[in-house]
Design a protein around this motif. Structure first.
Motif, short mmCIF file in Angstrom:
data_model
loop_
_atom_site.label_atom_id
_atom_site.label_comp_id
_atom_site.label_asym_id
_atom_site.label_seq_id
_atom_site.Cartn_x
_atom_site.Cartn_y
_atom_site.Cartn_z
N UNK A 37 35.47 -34.24 -59.85
CA UNK A 37 36.63 -33.81 -59.25
C UNK A 37 36.42 -33.37 -57.80
N UNK A 38 35.47 -32.57 -57.77
CA UNK A 38 35.39 -32.07 -56.11
C UNK A 38 34.58 -33.10 -55.32
N UNK A 39 33.96 -34.06 -56.00
CA UNK A 39 33.65 -35.10 -55.27
C UNK A 39 34.79 -35.91 -54.68
N UNK A 40 35.72 -36.31 -55.93
CA UNK A 40 36.93 -37.26 -55.66
C UNK A 40 37.75 -36.49 -54.38
N UNK A 41 37.75 -35.02 -54.40
CA UNK A 41 38.73 -34.65 -53.31
C UNK A 41 38.02 -34.61 -52.17
N UNK A 42 36.57 -34.92 -52.05
CA UNK A 42 35.86 -34.68 -50.80
C UNK A 42 36.09 -36.13 -50.20
N UNK A 43 36.13 -37.48 -50.98
CA UNK A 43 36.21 -38.76 -50.39
C UNK A 43 37.75 -38.74 -50.06
N UNK A 44 38.65 -37.98 -50.43
CA UNK A 44 40.06 -38.19 -50.03
C UNK A 44 40.35 -37.09 -49.00
N UNK A 45 39.55 -36.25 -48.66
CA UNK A 45 39.82 -35.16 -47.71
C UNK A 45 39.81 -35.86 -46.21
N UNK A 46 40.21 -35.23 -45.14
CA UNK A 46 40.24 -35.91 -43.78
C UNK A 46 38.81 -36.22 -43.42
N UNK A 47 38.92 -37.40 -43.22
CA UNK A 47 37.52 -38.02 -42.64
C UNK A 47 36.80 -38.62 -43.90
N UNK A 48 37.63 -38.38 -45.20
CA UNK A 48 36.44 -38.80 -46.29
C UNK A 48 36.43 -40.40 -46.35
N UNK A 49 35.47 -40.85 -47.05
CA UNK A 49 35.36 -42.32 -47.13
C UNK A 49 36.27 -43.08 -47.78
N UNK A 50 37.18 -42.42 -48.55
CA UNK A 50 38.15 -43.28 -49.24
C UNK A 50 39.43 -43.23 -48.43
N UNK A 97 30.88 -42.35 -58.05
CA UNK A 97 29.26 -42.66 -58.57
C UNK A 97 28.33 -42.78 -57.47
N UNK A 98 28.32 -43.14 -56.32
CA UNK A 98 27.64 -43.21 -55.37
C UNK A 98 26.96 -41.76 -54.80
N UNK A 99 27.90 -41.13 -54.50
CA UNK A 99 27.62 -39.53 -54.10
C UNK A 99 27.05 -38.79 -55.34
N UNK A 100 27.52 -38.94 -56.74
CA UNK A 100 27.00 -38.55 -57.82
C UNK A 100 25.47 -38.72 -58.01
N UNK A 101 25.13 -40.22 -57.59
CA UNK A 101 23.62 -40.39 -57.83
C UNK A 101 22.78 -39.85 -56.87
N UNK A 102 23.48 -39.53 -55.64
CA UNK A 102 22.72 -38.72 -54.67
C UNK A 102 22.29 -37.39 -55.12
N UNK A 103 23.46 -36.95 -55.63
CA UNK A 103 22.97 -35.29 -55.95
C UNK A 103 22.30 -35.43 -57.28
N UNK A 104 22.34 -36.23 -58.19
CA UNK A 104 21.21 -36.17 -59.34
C UNK A 104 19.94 -36.35 -58.86
#
Length: 205
Positions: A37-50, A97-104
């Motif tokens: 959820x935090x990752x999802x919020x980050x990609x929809x934040x200002x400047x986020x990838x989404x 999924x991409x960011x999660x894989x990087x964190x893993x």
């Protein structure tokens, strides 16, 4: 359980269940927590990838003045149009999924032996997450408790909370999906931590 091995634990629960509190307690015991959820919020934040793909798919009206996705407007659209939910997920899920894989990879590099995937909609995703984890931990409570906690925490109206609950898996579905359950109905924080400590010991924490 073999506490010395690497564990991949899926963590989920309905809104207001206390899932995030449990995630914090597991992190305090040494787990590496990937918060979808935090990752999802980050990609929809200002400047986020989404942000750019969302504007292209749904129009500039779905982007707020601050440059973030307008979550309230998007929630209202999804309530009216189920296809909008699928479109949004098609944008956000690959990025998560991409960011999660990087964190893993970062967690493994640091020597973590327990990876916790904190995923609010883990059950709703079907086999997508089930294939990636060894065990699923569900934090559970009844619907009235969910309503009371979310009203106190977020100040949302009851009808809006009920709409959110309706979009999530039913309680019975989550329990049927679970390998481990923490029943967080009327526990104090100390009592909840006792339960988390007992569960954590099975995963080498």
């Amino acid at each position: 359980m073999n506490a010395s091995r690497l564990w991949r634990l899926g963590l989920t629960g309905g809104i207001g269940s206390g899932k995030s509190t449990v995630a914090g307690m597991l992190a305090a015991r040494g787990a590496a927590v990937m918060d979808a959820d935090a990752i999802s919020r980050s990609v929809t934040a200002p400047g986020g990838l989404a942000i750019a793909p969302i504007a292209q798919a749904f129009g500039a009206a779905m982007i707020g003045a601050d440059g973030a996705m307008d979550r309230q407007a998007m929630r209202a659209l999804i309530f009216k149009d189920p296809n909008a939910k699928r479109q949004l997920e098609a944008i956000i899920h690959p990025l998560v999924s991409l960011i999660t894989a990087e964190q893993v990879q970062a967690a493994l590099h640091s020597g973590s032996r327990c990876l916790v995937f904190d995923v609010p909609l883990l059950v709703e995703s079907g086999d997508r997450w089930r294939r990636q984890v060894d065990q699923v931990l569900v934090v559970d409570c009844d619907t009235d408790t969910q309503r009371q906690r979310v009203m106190a925490r977020n100040g949302l109206a009851l009808d809006e909370i009920d709409r959110i609950i309706a979009l999530q898996a039913r309680r019975e579905q989550r329990l049927a999906y679970a390998d481990v359950v923490i029943f967080n109905q009327s526990l104090s924080l100390i009592e909840l931590e006792v339960q988390v400590t007992q569960v954590a010991a099975d995963f080498g924490l």
